[in-house]
Scaffold this active site. Sequence first.
Site, mmCIF file in Angstrom:
data_model
loop_
_atom_site.group_PDB
_atom_site.id
_atom_site.type_symbol
_atom_site.label_atom_id
_atom_site.label_comp_id
_atom_site.label_asym_id
_atom_site.label_seq_id
_atom_site.Cartn_x
_atom_site.Cartn_y
_atom_site.Cartn_z
ATOM 1 N N ASP A 151 24.197 5.390 -2.593
ATOM 2 C CA ASP A 151 23.585 6.457 -3.395
ATOM 3 C C ASP A 151 22.228 6.872 -2.845
ATOM 4 O O ASP A 151 21.746 7.967 -3.143
ATOM 5 C CB ASP A 151 23.409 5.982 -4.849
ATOM 6 C CG ASP A 151 24.697 6.054 -5.655
ATOM 7 O OD1 ASP A 151 25.629 6.779 -5.252
ATOM 8 O OD2 ASP A 151 24.783 5.387 -6.710
ATOM 9 N N TYR A 167 25.549 15.162 -8.899
ATOM 10 C CA TYR A 167 24.948 14.153 -9.768
ATOM 11 C C TYR A 167 23.669 14.729 -10.364
ATOM 12 O O TYR A 167 22.947 15.462 -9.708
ATOM 13 C CB TYR A 167 24.643 12.903 -8.948
ATOM 14 C CG TYR A 167 24.080 11.756 -9.743
ATOM 15 C CD1 TYR A 167 24.912 10.773 -10.262
ATOM 16 C CD2 TYR A 167 22.709 11.657 -9.970
ATOM 17 C CE1 TYR A 167 24.402 9.711 -10.996
ATOM 18 C CE2 TYR A 167 22.193 10.604 -10.702
ATOM 19 C CZ TYR A 167 23.037 9.631 -11.210
ATOM 20 O OH TYR A 167 22.519 8.582 -11.937
ATOM 21 N N GLY A 219 -7.443 -4.544 1.023
ATOM 22 C CA GLY A 219 -7.792 -5.810 0.381
ATOM 23 C C GLY A 219 -8.391 -5.706 -1.001
ATOM 24 O O GLY A 219 -8.968 -6.666 -1.492
ATOM 25 N N HIS A 243 8.404 -9.430 9.129
ATOM 26 C CA HIS A 243 7.340 -8.816 8.360
ATOM 27 C C HIS A 243 7.872 -8.399 6.977
ATOM 28 O O HIS A 243 7.965 -9.239 6.096
ATOM 29 C CB HIS A 243 6.777 -7.640 9.164
ATOM 30 C CG HIS A 243 5.520 -7.051 8.631
ATOM 31 N ND1 HIS A 243 4.678 -6.282 9.373
ATOM 32 C CD2 HIS A 243 4.966 -7.113 7.401
ATOM 33 C CE1 HIS A 243 3.644 -5.913 8.632
ATOM 34 N NE2 HIS A 243 3.799 -6.397 7.434
ATOM 35 N N HIS A 273 5.612 -6.297 0.544
ATOM 36 C CA HIS A 273 6.246 -7.546 0.979
ATOM 37 C C HIS A 273 7.247 -7.982 -0.093
ATOM 38 O O HIS A 273 7.348 -9.171 -0.399
ATOM 39 C CB HIS A 273 5.198 -8.634 1.220
ATOM 40 C CG HIS A 273 4.379 -8.426 2.455
ATOM 41 N ND1 HIS A 273 3.953 -9.454 3.261
ATOM 42 C CD2 HIS A 273 3.924 -7.299 3.043
ATOM 43 C CE1 HIS A 273 3.246 -8.970 4.280
ATOM 44 N NE2 HIS A 273 3.208 -7.658 4.167
ATOM 45 N N SER A 291 -6.609 0.962 3.932
ATOM 46 C CA SER A 291 -5.652 -0.109 4.202
ATOM 47 C C SER A 291 -5.595 -0.443 5.686
ATOM 48 O O SER A 291 -5.623 0.453 6.534
ATOM 49 C CB SER A 291 -4.252 0.340 3.743
ATOM 50 O OG SER A 291 -3.270 -0.503 4.286
ATOM 51 N N SER A 292 -5.488 -1.726 6.000
ATOM 52 C CA SER A 292 -5.390 -2.129 7.410
ATOM 53 C C SER A 292 -4.119 -1.590 8.055
ATOM 54 O O SER A 292 -4.019 -1.536 9.276
ATOM 55 C CB SER A 292 -5.427 -3.662 7.521
ATOM 56 O OG SER A 292 -4.387 -4.228 6.763
ATOM 57 N N ASP A 293 -3.154 -1.161 7.247
ATOM 58 C CA ASP A 293 -1.920 -0.588 7.790
ATOM 59 C C ASP A 293 -1.986 0.929 7.970
ATOM 60 O O ASP A 293 -0.960 1.569 8.234
ATOM 61 C CB ASP A 293 -0.739 -0.946 6.881
ATOM 62 C CG ASP A 293 -0.517 -2.455 6.791
ATOM 63 O OD1 ASP A 293 -0.480 -3.099 7.858
ATOM 64 O OD2 ASP A 293 -0.378 -2.990 5.676
ATOM 65 N N HIS A 314 4.435 0.575 1.758
ATOM 66 C CA HIS A 314 4.649 -0.721 2.404
ATOM 67 C C HIS A 314 4.495 -1.814 1.359
ATOM 68 O O HIS A 314 3.563 -1.800 0.563
ATOM 69 C CB HIS A 314 3.631 -0.924 3.531
ATOM 70 C CG HIS A 314 3.711 -2.283 4.160
ATOM 71 N ND1 HIS A 314 4.898 -2.857 4.542
ATOM 72 C CD2 HIS A 314 2.740 -3.192 4.458
ATOM 73 C CE1 HIS A 314 4.658 -4.061 5.059
ATOM 74 N NE2 HIS A 314 3.367 -4.282 5.021
ATOM 75 N N ASN A 339 0.837 -1.195 0.000
ATOM 76 C CA ASN A 339 0.000 0.000 0.000
ATOM 77 C C ASN A 339 0.869 1.240 0.000
ATOM 78 O O ASN A 339 1.947 1.266 0.564
ATOM 79 C CB ASN A 339 -0.987 0.007 1.177
ATOM 80 C CG ASN A 339 -0.342 -0.435 2.478
ATOM 81 O OD1 ASN A 339 0.450 0.301 3.071
ATOM 82 N ND2 ASN A 339 -0.663 -1.638 2.941
#
Lengths: 231, 231, 231, 231
Positions: free
Chosen positions: A119, A228, A45, A170, A96, A73-75, A94, A28
Amino acid sequence: MLDELKKIVFDGNIELVRRNLVIYTWGNVSGIDKESGLFAIKPSGVDYDTMKFDDMVVLDLEGNKKEGKYKPSSDTATHIELYKAFPEIGAVVHTHSSYAASWAQARKDIKAFGTTHADYFYGDIPCARALTKEEIESDYEKNTGLVIIETLKERKINPMDIPGIILSSHGPFAWGKDVHNAVHNAVVLEEVAKMAYRTIQINPDITRVEQYLLDKHYFRKHGKNSYYGQN
Amino acid sequence: MLDELKKIVFDGNIELVRRNLVIYTWGNVSGIDKESGLFAIKPSGVDYDTMKFDDMVVLDLEGNKKEGKYKPSSDTATHIELYKAFPEIGAVVHTHSSYAASWAQARKDIKAFGTTHADYFYGDIPCARALTKEEIESDYEKNTGLVIIETLKERKINPMDIPGIILSSHGPFAWGKDVHNAVHNAVVLEEVAKMAYRTIQINPDITRVEQYLLDKHYFRKHGKNSYYGQN
Amino acid sequence: MLDELKKIVFDGNIELVRRNLVIYTWGNVSGIDKESGLFAIKPSGVDYDTMKFDDMVVLDLEGNKKEGKYKPSSDTATHIELYKAFPEIGAVVHTHSSYAASWAQARKDIKAFGTTHADYFYGDIPCARALTKEEIESDYEKNTGLVIIETLKERKINPMDIPGIILSSHGPFAWGKDVHNAVHNAVVLEEVAKMAYRTIQINPDITRVEQYLLDKHYFRKHGKNSYYGQN
Amino acid sequence: MLDELKKIVFDGNIELVRRNLVIYTWGNVSGIDKESGLFAIKPSGVDYDTMKFDDMVVLDLEGNKKEGKYKPSSDTATHIELYKAFPEIGAVVHTHSSYAASWAQARKDIKAFGTTHADYFYGDIPCARALTKEEIESDYEKNTGLVIIETLKERKINPMDIPGIILSSHGPFAWGKDVHNAVHNAVVLEEVAKMAYRTIQINPDITRVEQYLLDKHYFRKHGKNSYYGQN
């Protein structure tokens, strides 16, 4: 204004799929509008394949929903804690993603082994401690945010210098000044995790790079003496 | 003439993306015109997705810009040192390709473990020593070139026989007689790095191939007695 | 007749690219017409991207060219030895596919660790011994074929029961009753090499499967009591 | 009704290819209609590239063919045992997906190392014991099903809480309430197997997650107190 924010946050979520950082609903992105204090986030979900920009949910930093037909989002509580603790953060990601999550599961910092890392991340990417039973059983997602903040403070890390972390057992969180930058950092975190994985397989005794190499590469791209790019 | 060179160098840069050797801005290709002593190189920090052939920057070997609206790659000074030291080199490629960069981070030579390697690299691909604090803090990119040259000279390597190197804690450089050949060598270096990685995971005690196998495969494809291909 | 053979051999070569078994010119497929004793093979060093079906070269088993404007694959003499030793073979495939080549470089047999392997290879896939200095320096490609044959005979292997081998410090050869089958076996050999690589990383003490499991899976798909598929 | 079932089962089989879980004929999906007690399954040895929805085979739970011109998957007897033992299962998936098969070949459970695992599998994914010589030589595929059931019962696992297993020296089976869910579980099983592989390479001493983290993540998504998603 909110439509613009929802569009940017939606694009950031889709970019995670395009860069192979998430499958199904495993990630998310949120982005905040500093003036109004409102942020947009992916709904909980909902599958990336069918999601539309207008499905994004808008909330304030107390977690009150301002717009959107879905649950966020559940987060979401983790994102809120990060925005409250670090006003310089404009977006949170976030995922995985597989290599970063593997380091998280192994409960090891991703050490700064080279210039690709240096960097973007001015030092090791920390693996935050595991949450306690109590922290998990009540307000889990809020406590996840608090453990991220605790880790950065204990290690005296400026979140804009090391714009990502991994959470024990996690996976990774990344952030940045805006959605584009935060997603970029999440992609780099995964690439750096992959290289670090292979590095220690080739040479288990390798140590982090010298501080002066870290300084050179980080400040070549960041800060007032950077040279840069085109600025 | 310069348009033709810029086109070739642009195509070489794009080929790095097509072969999955770079993401974002993580690489650069240059190519030189021997007669004029001018070379074209990727601009610094410009994204591959939006880059156009006319964005290439043309310079002379003193580093003076001759054409182009952008600043050249931040690694330009490394390319210049290689062109000055080795007149037989027609193009230089730098990437952070994942397996080669992992060997570089592990600070280990990529040993010649088989015929895929021997077909292109006549011996181990060296890992150059880490730069000192002083070398990093002043003229970093120029010193990077000098350390490559020092490594090849110390090991008595003809750069056309081993057309690539990895830099401690950094990543690979490859080169060749022209852009097409240099990019090809960069792709092969990554493939060979991948096979070598897996080889030592299967058998940590394996040693480099016998000299006569290296001779056979290298000279089957290179030099006056070669018989591979249609020439 | 020859056009049909060239078409089938061309398709087999292209299938290697489509299945990610080769890049550039790193592989070759041949197929034989049993009646005439003529076989078609990929030309040497011609890139897969531009190759056309009519570029295939036709030879007899003494190595005399019968059709084609190009020189045949530099590995032609290896193919010839296999056709001469094993009349049941209808096609031969050589690649440098990455996992199989890594096992070859590690100089280890690919053990039969599971049913994916047993469905196609009735026992370990042998790693042939390294060629001697003398074998490499004269008639290298012919001697490569002879070492394959020596390995199969010493281990009492029927080439149709274990339709592939890896060569020390080199890579895999596979074969089959026809081009389609030989390419299929080359793909499976790479998949099985990949699984075996990961298997020993997870459990270095694992041993080959029991003979009765090997029997069950191999004969479920092969021979007069097979019951897999629609025949 | 049967056409609808065959369509869903066909789509599930094709999804395995789209998600890179199978090549050639290396997998099969079945789905059951609870009311009639009939299930549809992939035909044996038919290639995914040319398969059509009407090629699916319909059988009853005694293994009698009700519809279809082909022989059913050679693994049909395994599917039947699972449907008979666990009426809550609506679909079964078998693949040789590479990481899961490597764990199976290594004969090790896939431990619950993190939240990606815990979101779908409420505990370690068991590696079922190897079948005996007798079990393999008579009614092999039926006995495969019985060993799965034995493993779940011995470990007191509710199949809906851990919707997958790996079979010693073979590969994974997954299941779910319907075809969509079972295929989803097979994809997750492979992702979790990949992360677990990398986790133990980084840290061989890592242990499974704490029970309270497993509880939190599993019940965040499953059961009456779940709060993930839109329900």
